[in-house]
Scaffold this motif. Structure first.
Motif, PDB file in Angstrom:
ATOM      1  N   PRO A 277      -7.209  -0.180   9.446  1.00  0.00           N
ATOM      2  CA  PRO A 277      -6.586   0.497   8.296  1.00  0.00           C
ATOM      3  C   PRO A 277      -7.267   0.076   7.000  1.00  0.00           C
ATOM      4  CG  PRO A 277      -5.165  -1.252   9.109  1.00  0.00           C
ATOM      5  CD  PRO A 277      -6.325  -1.155  10.059  1.00  0.00           C
ATOM      6  N   LEU A 278      -7.340   0.997   6.059  1.00  0.00           N
ATOM      7  CA  LEU A 278      -7.870   0.634   4.748  1.00  0.00           C
ATOM      8  C   LEU A 278      -6.851  -0.269   4.069  1.00  0.00           C
ATOM      9  CD1 LEU A 278      -9.359   3.941   3.287  1.00  0.00           C
ATOM     10  CD2 LEU A 278     -10.567   2.011   4.259  1.00  0.00           C
ATOM     11  N   PRO A 279      -7.310  -1.350   3.475  1.00  0.00           N
ATOM     12  CA  PRO A 279      -6.364  -2.239   2.799  1.00  0.00           C
ATOM     13  C   PRO A 279      -5.795  -1.569   1.553  1.00  0.00           C
ATOM     14  CG  PRO A 279      -8.621  -2.956   2.420  1.00  0.00           C
ATOM     15  CD  PRO A 279      -8.691  -1.807   3.385  1.00  0.00           C
ATOM     16  N   LEU A 280      -4.599  -1.965   1.216  1.00  0.00           N
ATOM     17  CA  LEU A 280      -3.938  -1.453   0.026  1.00  0.00           C
ATOM     18  C   LEU A 280      -4.446  -2.235  -1.178  1.00  0.00           C
ATOM     19  CD1 LEU A 280      -1.699   0.658  -0.468  1.00  0.00           C
ATOM     20  CD2 LEU A 280      -0.070  -1.233  -0.454  1.00  0.00           C
ATOM     21  N   PRO A 281      -4.840  -1.556  -2.256  1.00  0.00           N
ATOM     22  CA  PRO A 281      -5.266  -2.300  -3.448  1.00  0.00           C
ATOM     23  C   PRO A 281      -4.149  -3.236  -3.922  1.00  0.00           C
ATOM     24  CG  PRO A 281      -5.784   0.034  -3.662  1.00  0.00           C
ATOM     25  CD  PRO A 281      -4.928  -0.116  -2.439  1.00  0.00           C
ATOM     26  N   ALA A 282      -4.521  -4.377  -4.437  1.00  0.00           N
ATOM     27  CA  ALA A 282      -3.549  -5.386  -4.861  1.00  0.00           C
ATOM     28  C   ALA A 282      -2.526  -4.813  -5.840  1.00  0.00           C
ATOM     29  CB  ALA A 282      -4.270  -6.572  -5.480  1.00  0.00           C
TER      30      ALA A 282
ATOM     31  N   VAL B 296      -9.975   4.403 -13.563  1.00  0.00           N
ATOM     32  CA  VAL B 296     -10.798   5.588 -13.294  1.00  0.00           C
ATOM     33  C   VAL B 296     -10.102   6.895 -13.697  1.00  0.00           C
ATOM     34  CG1 VAL B 296     -12.218   4.563 -11.473  1.00  0.00           C
ATOM     35  CG2 VAL B 296     -10.038   5.638 -10.885  1.00  0.00           C
ATOM     36  N   GLY B 297      -8.825   6.823 -14.054  1.00  0.00           N
ATOM     37  CA  GLY B 297      -8.113   8.019 -14.493  1.00  0.00           C
ATOM     38  C   GLY B 297      -7.737   8.962 -13.362  1.00  0.00           C
ATOM     39  N   LEU B 298      -7.521   8.402 -12.182  1.00  0.00           N
ATOM     40  CA  LEU B 298      -7.164   9.211 -11.013  1.00  0.00           C
ATOM     41  C   LEU B 298      -5.903   8.641 -10.365  1.00  0.00           C
ATOM     42  CD1 LEU B 298     -10.682   9.583  -9.370  1.00  0.00           C
ATOM     43  CD2 LEU B 298      -9.408  11.337 -10.610  1.00  0.00           C
ATOM     44  N   PRO B 299      -5.200   9.481  -9.592  1.00  0.00           N
ATOM     45  CA  PRO B 299      -4.089   8.917  -8.830  1.00  0.00           C
ATOM     46  C   PRO B 299      -4.618   7.807  -7.916  1.00  0.00           C
ATOM     47  CG  PRO B 299      -3.989  11.303  -8.779  1.00  0.00           C
ATOM     48  CD  PRO B 299      -5.318  10.926  -9.393  1.00  0.00           C
ATOM     49  N   TRP B 300      -3.804   6.774  -7.718  1.00  0.00           N
ATOM     50  CA  TRP B 300      -4.218   5.705  -6.819  1.00  0.00           C
ATOM     51  C   TRP B 300      -4.554   6.285  -5.450  1.00  0.00           C
ATOM     52  CZ3 TRP B 300      -5.797   0.963  -7.453  1.00  0.00           C
ATOM     53  CH2 TRP B 300      -5.434   0.260  -8.610  1.00  0.00           C
ATOM     54  N   LEU B 301      -5.520   5.689  -4.793  1.00  0.00           N
ATOM     55  CA  LEU B 301      -5.942   6.007  -3.427  1.00  0.00           C
ATOM     56  C   LEU B 301      -6.699   7.327  -3.313  1.00  0.00           C
ATOM     57  CD1 LEU B 301      -2.675   4.894  -1.582  1.00  0.00           C
ATOM     58  CD2 LEU B 301      -4.651   3.494  -2.221  1.00  0.00           C
ATOM     59  N   THR B 302      -7.218   7.821  -4.429  1.00  0.00           N
ATOM     60  CA  THR B 302      -7.970   9.072  -4.419  1.00  0.00           C
ATOM     61  C   THR B 302      -9.277   8.907  -3.659  1.00  0.00           C
ATOM     62  OG1 THR B 302      -7.006   9.858  -6.487  1.00  0.00           O
ATOM     63  CG2 THR B 302      -9.136  10.782  -5.877  1.00  0.00           C
ATOM     64  N   ILE B 303      -9.576   9.924  -2.863  1.00  0.00           N
ATOM     65  CA  ILE B 303     -10.816   9.983  -2.089  1.00  0.00           C
ATOM     66  C   ILE B 303     -11.586  11.204  -2.578  1.00  0.00           C
ATOM     67  CG2 ILE B 303     -11.784  10.322   0.220  1.00  0.00           C
ATOM     68  CD1 ILE B 303      -9.109   9.002   1.252  1.00  0.00           C
ATOM     69  N   LYS B 304     -12.854  11.027  -2.815  1.00  0.00           N
ATOM     70  CA  LYS B 304     -13.698  12.110  -3.329  1.00  0.00           C
ATOM     71  C   LYS B 304     -14.545  12.676  -2.195  1.00  0.00           C
ATOM     72  CE  LYS B 304     -17.012  12.951  -7.062  1.00  0.00           C
ATOM     73  NZ  LYS B 304     -17.701  12.290  -8.196  1.00  0.00           N
TER      74      LYS B 304
ATOM     75  N   LYS C  16       9.194   0.580   5.687  1.00  0.00           N
ATOM     76  CA  LYS C  16       8.888   0.305   7.093  1.00  0.00           C
ATOM     77  C   LYS C  16       7.458  -0.234   7.247  1.00  0.00           C
ATOM     78  CE  LYS C  16      11.825   4.222   8.309  1.00  0.00           C
ATOM     79  NZ  LYS C  16      11.814   5.606   8.802  1.00  0.00           N
ATOM     80  N   PRO C  17       7.301  -1.507   7.619  1.00  0.00           N
ATOM     81  CA  PRO C  17       5.960  -2.090   7.758  1.00  0.00           C
ATOM     82  C   PRO C  17       5.057  -1.317   8.722  1.00  0.00           C
ATOM     83  CG  PRO C  17       7.612  -3.811   7.821  1.00  0.00           C
ATOM     84  CD  PRO C  17       8.346  -2.500   7.853  1.00  0.00           C
ATOM     85  N   ALA C  18       5.600  -0.826   9.830  1.00  0.00           N
ATOM     86  CA  ALA C  18       4.778  -0.089  10.797  1.00  0.00           C
ATOM     87  C   ALA C  18       4.230   1.199  10.188  1.00  0.00           C
ATOM     88  CB  ALA C  18       5.586   0.227  12.059  1.00  0.00           C
ATOM     89  N   VAL C  19       4.997   1.803   9.314  1.00  0.00           N
ATOM     90  CA  VAL C  19       4.536   3.040   8.670  1.00  0.00           C
ATOM     91  C   VAL C  19       3.435   2.724   7.666  1.00  0.00           C
ATOM     92  CG1 VAL C  19       5.219   5.054   7.310  1.00  0.00           C
ATOM     93  CG2 VAL C  19       6.727   4.212   9.096  1.00  0.00           C
ATOM     94  N   TRP C  20       3.504   1.575   6.998  1.00  0.00           N
ATOM     95  CA  TRP C  20       2.418   1.181   6.099  1.00  0.00           C
ATOM     96  C   TRP C  20       1.118   1.002   6.878  1.00  0.00           C
ATOM     97  CZ3 TRP C  20       1.702   1.570   1.144  1.00  0.00           C
ATOM     98  CH2 TRP C  20       2.800   1.652   0.299  1.00  0.00           C
ATOM     99  N   TYR C  21       1.211   0.437   8.066  1.00  0.00           N
ATOM    100  CA  TYR C  21       0.023   0.285   8.904  1.00  0.00           C
ATOM    101  C   TYR C  21      -0.557   1.660   9.222  1.00  0.00           C
ATOM    102  CZ  TYR C  21      -3.058  -1.074  12.692  1.00  0.00           C
ATOM    103  OH  TYR C  21      -4.165  -1.257  13.472  1.00  0.00           O
ATOM    104  N   GLU C  22       0.304   2.592   9.619  1.00  0.00           N
ATOM    105  CA  GLU C  22      -0.151   3.957   9.906  1.00  0.00           C
ATOM    106  C   GLU C  22      -0.736   4.612   8.660  1.00  0.00           C
ATOM    107  OE1 GLU C  22       2.365   6.629  12.183  1.00  0.00           O
ATOM    108  OE2 GLU C  22       3.419   4.905  13.023  1.00  0.00           O
ATOM    109  N   PHE C  23      -0.172   4.301   7.507  1.00  0.00           N
ATOM    110  CA  PHE C  23      -0.691   4.843   6.245  1.00  0.00           C
ATOM    111  C   PHE C  23      -2.131   4.385   6.021  1.00  0.00           C
ATOM    112  CE2 PHE C  23      -0.858   4.828   1.479  1.00  0.00           C
ATOM    113  CZ  PHE C  23      -0.686   6.185   1.294  1.00  0.00           C
ATOM    114  N   GLY C  24      -2.405   3.111   6.317  1.00  0.00           N
ATOM    115  CA  GLY C  24      -3.773   2.597   6.199  1.00  0.00           C
ATOM    116  C   GLY C  24      -4.725   3.298   7.149  1.00  0.00           C
ATOM    117  N   ILE C  25      -4.261   3.590   8.357  1.00  0.00           N
ATOM    118  CA  ILE C  25      -5.073   4.326   9.337  1.00  0.00           C
ATOM    119  C   ILE C  25      -5.311   5.759   8.837  1.00  0.00           C
ATOM    120  CG2 ILE C  25      -5.142   5.247  11.705  1.00  0.00           C
ATOM    121  CD1 ILE C  25      -5.421   2.213  11.655  1.00  0.00           C
TER     122      ILE C  25
END
Length: 187
Positions: A175-180, A61-69, A124-133
């Motif tokens: 949390p939103l899942p991380l793209p593969a 899509v030509g955008l930074p990963w995880l971009t929200i519009k 840190k796995p716990a921080v990744w979880y918070e990142f998804g939230i």
């Protein structure tokens, strides 16, 4: 005059061969154009020159990963505030994350994407979880219409995040899942 009637007018800036491309070829051109547009905007800003998105580019899509519009016309003042005040307050509340954004006023939208403030926190796995939230919160903020009379209105982002945490929604939101393609960042 007969030869002139066979001439086709081409719009300025149009790619002559684009009409002959399949859907995938057109998507690739659109994605490359978007990436170039973003980089061009950054080149004009001294604080963004040389910036590279932390997770790289979603080339599809030509955008930074995880971009929200966000298409709410009044989103920018609620996201940024004077001197990025609202974003700075959000960083204080979110602790590990920051939000980058780019405005497209003529097109009528705002793009934003989260990043880790300290890349060492990616271990840190716990921080990744918070990142998804946090990503789920940002997506909800971008899409949520709280004011029926003015659907373009948005709550100041730092206030909305404070309410999100105070109401315990950070504990019940999936949390939103991380793209593969980004799993390589999780150590």
């Amino acid at each position: 005059m007969g030869d002139a009637s066979r001439l086709q007018l081409v719009q300025p800036g149009a790619h002559i061969g684009a009409a002959h491309l399949d859907l995938e070829g057109r998507r690739q051109i659109a994605a490359q154009n978007m990436k170039e547009k973003m980089q061009s905007k950054w080149f004009k800003k001294s604080h963004r020159q040389g910036y590279k998105p932390q997770f790289g580019w979603d080339e599809s899509v030509g955008l930074p990963w995880l971009t929200i519009k966000c298409v709410a016309k009044k989103a920018y003042p609620a996201l940024s505030g004077r001197g990025n005040m609202h974003l700075k307050q959000l960083e204080g509340l979110a602790k590990y994350f920051t939000v980058y954004y780019e405005r497209f006023d003529h097109e009528g939208y705002l793009l934003m994407w989260p990043e880790f403030i300290d890349p060492a926190d990616m271990a840190k796995p716990a921080v990744w979880y918070e990142f998804g939230i946090f990503r789920a919160f940002l997506q909800n903020w971008a899409l949520k219409t709280e004011n029926v009379k003015d659907p373009d209105w948005r709550q100041i982002i730092s206030v909305a995040f404070g309410m999100f945490v105070d109401d315990g929604l950070d504990r019940v939101t999936d949390p939103l899942p991380l793209p593969a393609a980004l799993h390589r960042f999780r150590r």
